[in-house]
Structures are given as structure tokens and as C-alpha cells.
Design a protein around this motif. Structure first.
Motif, mmCIF file in Angstrom:
data_model
loop_
_atom_site.group_PDB
_atom_site.id
_atom_site.type_symbol
_atom_site.label_atom_id
_atom_site.label_comp_id
_atom_site.label_asym_id
_atom_site.label_seq_id
_atom_site.Cartn_x
_atom_site.Cartn_y
_atom_site.Cartn_z
ATOM 1 N N GLY A 88 37.890 20.839 -64.800
ATOM 2 C CA GLY A 88 37.587 21.105 -63.238
ATOM 3 C C GLY A 88 37.056 22.272 -62.806
ATOM 4 N N ALA A 89 37.372 23.562 -63.844
ATOM 5 C CA ALA A 89 36.612 24.772 -63.133
ATOM 6 C C ALA A 89 35.192 24.705 -63.449
ATOM 7 C CB ALA A 89 37.126 25.789 -63.949
ATOM 8 N N ILE A 90 34.785 24.206 -64.670
ATOM 9 C CA ILE A 90 33.272 24.105 -64.908
ATOM 10 C C ILE A 90 32.593 22.915 -64.066
ATOM 11 C CG2 ILE A 90 31.645 23.304 -66.610
ATOM 12 C CD1 ILE A 90 33.651 24.380 -68.703
ATOM 13 N N CYS A 91 33.277 21.914 -63.682
ATOM 14 C CA CYS A 91 32.614 20.785 -62.776
ATOM 15 C C CYS A 91 32.390 21.312 -61.307
ATOM 16 C CB CYS A 91 33.565 19.468 -63.026
ATOM 17 S SG CYS A 91 33.574 18.810 -64.508
ATOM 18 N N THR A 92 33.428 22.310 -60.846
ATOM 19 C CA THR A 92 33.256 22.498 -59.540
ATOM 20 C C THR A 92 32.944 24.156 -59.275
ATOM 21 O OG1 THR A 92 35.944 23.254 -59.733
ATOM 22 C CG2 THR A 92 35.302 20.917 -59.049
ATOM 23 N N THR A 93 32.728 24.693 -60.244
ATOM 24 C CA THR A 93 32.025 25.929 -59.985
ATOM 25 C C THR A 93 30.557 26.059 -60.360
ATOM 26 O OG1 THR A 93 34.093 27.016 -60.284
ATOM 27 C CG2 THR A 93 32.616 28.505 -60.210
ATOM 28 N N LYS A 94 29.707 26.308 -59.477
ATOM 29 C CA LYS A 94 28.071 26.151 -59.696
ATOM 30 C C LYS A 94 27.959 27.499 -60.571
ATOM 31 C CE LYS A 94 23.880 25.999 -57.398
ATOM 32 N NZ LYS A 94 23.120 26.020 -56.181
ATOM 33 N N LYS A 95 28.771 28.646 -60.618
ATOM 34 C CA LYS A 95 28.384 29.753 -61.508
ATOM 35 C C LYS A 95 28.508 29.352 -62.973
ATOM 36 C CE LYS A 95 28.822 34.669 -61.599
ATOM 37 N NZ LYS A 95 29.443 35.615 -60.977
ATOM 38 N N LEU A 96 29.541 28.256 -63.293
ATOM 39 C CA LEU A 96 29.576 27.953 -64.435
ATOM 40 C C LEU A 96 28.749 26.672 -65.287
ATOM 41 C CD1 LEU A 96 33.690 28.310 -64.494
ATOM 42 C CD2 LEU A 96 32.050 29.872 -65.408
ATOM 43 N N HIS A 97 27.735 26.403 -64.431
ATOM 44 C CA HIS A 97 26.901 25.211 -64.725
ATOM 45 C C HIS A 97 25.963 25.929 -65.677
ATOM 46 C CE1 HIS A 97 28.172 22.692 -61.085
ATOM 47 N NE2 HIS A 97 29.032 22.964 -61.862
ATOM 48 N N LEU A 98 26.091 26.307 -67.048
ATOM 49 C CA LEU A 98 25.356 26.846 -67.879
ATOM 50 C C LEU A 98 25.455 26.142 -69.206
ATOM 51 C CD1 LEU A 98 25.992 30.625 -67.227
ATOM 52 C CD2 LEU A 98 23.949 29.103 -66.589
ATOM 53 N N PRO A 99 24.575 25.962 -70.006
ATOM 54 C CA PRO A 99 24.509 25.302 -71.190
ATOM 55 C C PRO A 99 25.933 25.509 -72.142
ATOM 56 C CG PRO A 99 22.192 25.929 -70.809
ATOM 57 C CD PRO A 99 23.420 26.462 -69.665
ATOM 58 N N ALA A 100 25.783 27.013 -72.429
ATOM 59 C CA ALA A 100 27.025 27.342 -73.278
ATOM 60 C C ALA A 100 28.456 26.978 -72.768
ATOM 61 C CB ALA A 100 27.142 28.796 -73.288
ATOM 62 N N ASN A 101 28.590 26.633 -71.291
ATOM 63 C CA ASN A 101 29.747 26.242 -70.729
ATOM 64 C C ASN A 101 29.965 24.681 -70.747
ATOM 65 O OD1 ASN A 101 30.659 28.616 -70.058
ATOM 66 N ND2 ASN A 101 29.598 28.639 -68.073
ATOM 67 N N TYR A 102 28.895 24.080 -71.003
ATOM 68 C CA TYR A 102 28.925 22.745 -71.408
ATOM 69 C C TYR A 102 29.560 22.078 -72.690
ATOM 70 C CZ TYR A 102 25.469 22.417 -67.236
ATOM 71 O OH TYR A 102 25.076 22.610 -66.001
ATOM 72 N N LEU A 103 29.047 23.040 -73.430
ATOM 73 C CA LEU A 103 29.773 22.837 -74.788
ATOM 74 C C LEU A 103 31.469 22.998 -74.836
ATOM 75 C CD1 LEU A 103 27.146 24.657 -77.176
ATOM 76 C CD2 LEU A 103 27.454 22.147 -76.856
ATOM 77 N N ILE A 104 31.653 23.985 -73.917
ATOM 78 C CA ILE A 104 32.982 24.306 -73.884
ATOM 79 C C ILE A 104 33.666 23.359 -72.976
ATOM 80 C CG2 ILE A 104 34.680 25.853 -72.789
ATOM 81 C CD1 ILE A 104 32.890 28.265 -73.459
#
Length: 403
Positions: A88-104
Motif C-alpha cells: 500500500g505504501a509503494i502504490c499510494t506514495t509517488k515518491k516511492l515509484h522507483l524501479p528498486a522499490n518495484y522489486l521490493i
């Protein structure tokens, strides 16, 4: 003689929990009354022999069993909630929309599936000590368990690989590090997991008609598959992770050492200032990648202008030293948790496949759940040290409180 009392029917096979080569709790070899397990094509789900005694075995529910169910249920709930929070944090936070975070995020999805589809069924099986959900659910459960747990381990491998490239090829890899590349890496991980977990479906025998299913296990007497699955699902990924993180640590340590040499060169001549700035920029980019990217790579790398506006070189050195120590701690936690959770289980699987040991059901279940705990530890280690994730989690909590 009609007046003679017939002999009692043979007892059903011992109600063991499943034993999976390369995934799931390893158990003693399944046996039948009056005989032993057959060869490599032995049935994976025990069927009571003809006659009486085919019903489920009643198991007294003691206080110890109740406490075990409560503890394991809490672990399952925590695993599901924490991984859902990461997603939920990655999907709703634009700052976390990064390739490394997609793996996480993909890792969190995999661990969430373990908590949702695997762990509750395991609790039910451990409690009743007999399989009551039928053949189809048994096949699905074993396959999902093996696939998701293997996929979780392989995710740790590709995350380490992503970080290794980000450090050793910072400039070159920055242009290649995209959402599409992350999706390709995730797809490869799932394909490998399926190839590792699916082979038993081709030789697994089905129970005969009218037979009751008592156990949902996979035999360990197929030694070739035991070695294939354990090596592919754990031993090769473990070696890759150790080698990559060792090289990451050495690369970061080398760049930390350049900090002193760049400071020494800065007082020599203005002609060398550009190379000094470049060294500082590379060092800080890699230092940030090693530290923060152990979690998410959420912040942009510092630029030379930002470096020049710092309070002073001593402050920069203190920040870099602090990051170095923090990175070493995070790295140690990631490797330590992974090895502690999964090495005992896979070591036991190999020893059982080689028929060196035959662990008790209690030991097998404990080692299996120790591996499951890694799905709870992963989101904690990969997100809790990053400020952007902390802010995202706080926003999610505020939304829930407001709702």
C-alpha cells in the motif's frame, strides 16, 4: 467361523505433516501398515488400506496445541498486515515509484501470498494432524507453497543484483534502471520458481477411488529432485547473494577510502578540482546507494552543488562514516536473517533426501515455520530503515484513523 470375533482393522498411517523436497516441512518417509514406502514413484498422499480405520484420526486439542495455534496465527496475521502495508505504501506514495522499490513491492506481494495461502493451511494441518481438504487442495497447496517460498528467496537474489549494478555501474546502470527492467526481472524470478516447484506434479500419484486422503506430503525418496530443488531454490541463490553483497561492501569501502584522498587532493591545485568533485559525486552516489538502497533508493543522489553548500568537510565525513556503519548493520541483518531462517530447513531437506537423518514432526514443523518467518522479516528489513517508507506508513495510518 461366524461366532469368532473378527480381528480389529489395521490402524491408519501415522498422521504426519507434509514433507516437501525443497519446500515445506520435511517429514519421515511415509509408510503403510504391513509394508514400507515404495520407490521413486511412491504415492505422495497416503490412502488407508481397504477395510476399517479409514476415517480421520481424532486428535486431542491440548493447551500446548492451543498456544501453538495462537502464536502461529499471530505470526501469520503480522506477516499479512506488514506486507500489505508495504504494498500500500509503494502504490499510494509517488515518491516511492522507483524501479528498486518495484522489486521490493513484488517481494512483498510474494510474502503476502505465503501468509494468505500457505501459512493458514499449515496451521490447520498441524492442528488436526490429518489432511481433510481433499486431493485438489493438497496439490494446489503444495505447489503454491513451493512456488511462493522459492520466489521469495529468488527476489532477495535479484534485489542484491540490482544493488550491485547500481553501485559498480552507477552511471551506466542509471539509464537502464527502469520499471520495465524491474518487471522483466520479476517475471524471470516467477518462471524459475515454477520450474523448480512443478516437476513433482508429473510423477505424483493420485489416490484410488473411494480412498480417503490422510496425508498431504511429498516423498524424499526422489533424491534427484531433492537435490535439484534445494540447490535451485536456496543454495545457488545463497551463494549469489553472499558474493554480491561481499562485492557491494568492498566497492563501497573502496569509495569511502577515496574520501580521504579527495580531501588531500583538494588543496593541491585548482586544475584537479573537477576530478575531486567527480570523486565526491561518485562516492556520495554509491554511499547513498549502498545505504539507502539497501532499503529503497528513494532519494536522489547528491550533486556537487549540494556538496559545496554543506557546512564543512568534517560534517560530510561524519555523515559518510555514519552511513557506512548503518549500511554495514543493514547488510548484516539482511544476510543474517536470510541464512538463519532458511539454512537449517534446506540443510535438513538434503540430509533427509540422503536418508542420513529422519527428524521428528516437531523438528520438521519448527524448521518450516522458521523459513516462513523470513516472509515477516523481509518487509521489516527492506523498509523500516528508510525515511520515505516511514513517512508513507504514517500517512497510511492517518488515512485509516480518519476513515
Amino acid at each position: 467361523d461366524p461366532h469368532t470375533t473378527p480381528p480389529p482393522p489395521p490402524p491408519p498411517p501415522a498422521g504426519g505433516r507434509r514433507g516437501v523436497a525443497g519446500r515445506g516441512p520435511g517429514m519421515n518417509m511415509e509408510s503403510f501398515p504391513g509394508g514400507s514406502a515404495s520407490g521413486p514413484n511412491a504415492t505422495n498422499c497416503s490412502v488407508p488400506p481397504g477395510g476399517g480405520g479409514g476415517g480421520p484420526r481424532a486428535v486431542p486439542f491440548t493447551d500446548g496445541a492451543a498456544a501453538t495455534v495462537v502464536v502461529l496465527g499471530l505470526l501469520t496475521l503480522l506477516t499479512a498486515l506488514i506486507n500489505a502495508a508495504v504494498i500500500g505504501a509503494i502504490c499510494t506514495t509517488k515518491k516511492l515509484h522507483l524501479p528498486a522499490n518495484y522489486l521490493i513491492c513484488s517481494l512483498a506481494v510474494t510474502d503476502f501470498l505465503v501468509a494468505l495461502l500457505v501459512m493458514p493451511v499449515s496451521i490447520l494441518y498441524m492442528t488436526t494432524e490429518t489432511w481433510t481438504l481433499g486431493q485438489v487442495v493438497c496439490e494446489l497447496w503444495l505447489s503454491v507453497d513451493m512456488t511462493c517460498c522459492t520466489c521469495s528467496i529468488l527476489h532477495l537474489c535479484v534485489i542484491a543484483l540490482d544493488r550491485y549494478w547500481a553501485i559498480t555501474k552507477a552511471i551506466e546502470y542509471a539509464s537502464k534502471r527502469s520499471a520495465r527492467r524491474a518487471a522483466v526481472m520479476v517475471g524471470i524470478v516467477w518462471v524459475l520458481s515454477v520450474f523448480i516447484s512443478m516437476p513433482p506434479l508429473f510423477w505424483r500419484q493420485r489416490p484410488g477411488r473411494g480412498g480417503g486422503l490422510q496425508q498431504c506430503i511429498i516423498e524424499h525418496d526422489h533424491l534427484g529432485y531433492t537435490i535439484y530443488s534445494t540447490v535451485g531454490a536456496f543454495y545457488i541463490p545463497m551463494i549469489v547473494i553472499l558474493v554480491l553483497y561481499y562485492r557491494i561492501y568492498n566497492a563501497a569501502k573502496t569509495l569511502y577510502q577515496k574520501r580521504g584522498s579527495s580531501r588531500h587532493l583538494s588543496g593541491r591545485s585548482t586544475g584537479s578540482q573537477n576530478s575531486v568533485d567527480r570523486c565526491r559525486l561518485d562516492h556520495c552516489r554509491v554511499s547513498h546507494t549502498f545505504c539507502a538502497s539497501d532499503v529503497s533508493n528513494s532519494d536522489p543522489a547528491p550533486t556537487p552543488d549540494k556538496l559545496e553548500t554543506a557546512d564543512g568537510q568534517n560534517e560530510k565525513n561524519q555523515i559518510c562514516t555514519s552511513r557506512e556503519r548503518k549500511a554495514a548493520r543493514i547488510l548484516g541483518l539482511i544476510l543474517g536473517a536470510f541464512i538463519v531462517c532458511w539454512l537449517p530447513f534446506f540443510l535438513k531437506e538434503v540430509l533427509v533426501g540422503l536418508r542420513v537423518v529422519q527428524p521428528s514432526p516437531l523438528v520438521s514443523d519448527f524448521l518450516t515455520w522458521l523459513g516462513y518467518v523470513n516472509s515477516l522479516v523481509n518487509p521489516l528489513l527492506y523498509t523500516s530503515f528508510n525515511d520515505d517508507f516511514k513517512l508513507a506508513f504514517k500517512k497510511l495510518l492517518r488515512r485509516k484513523e480518519h476513515a
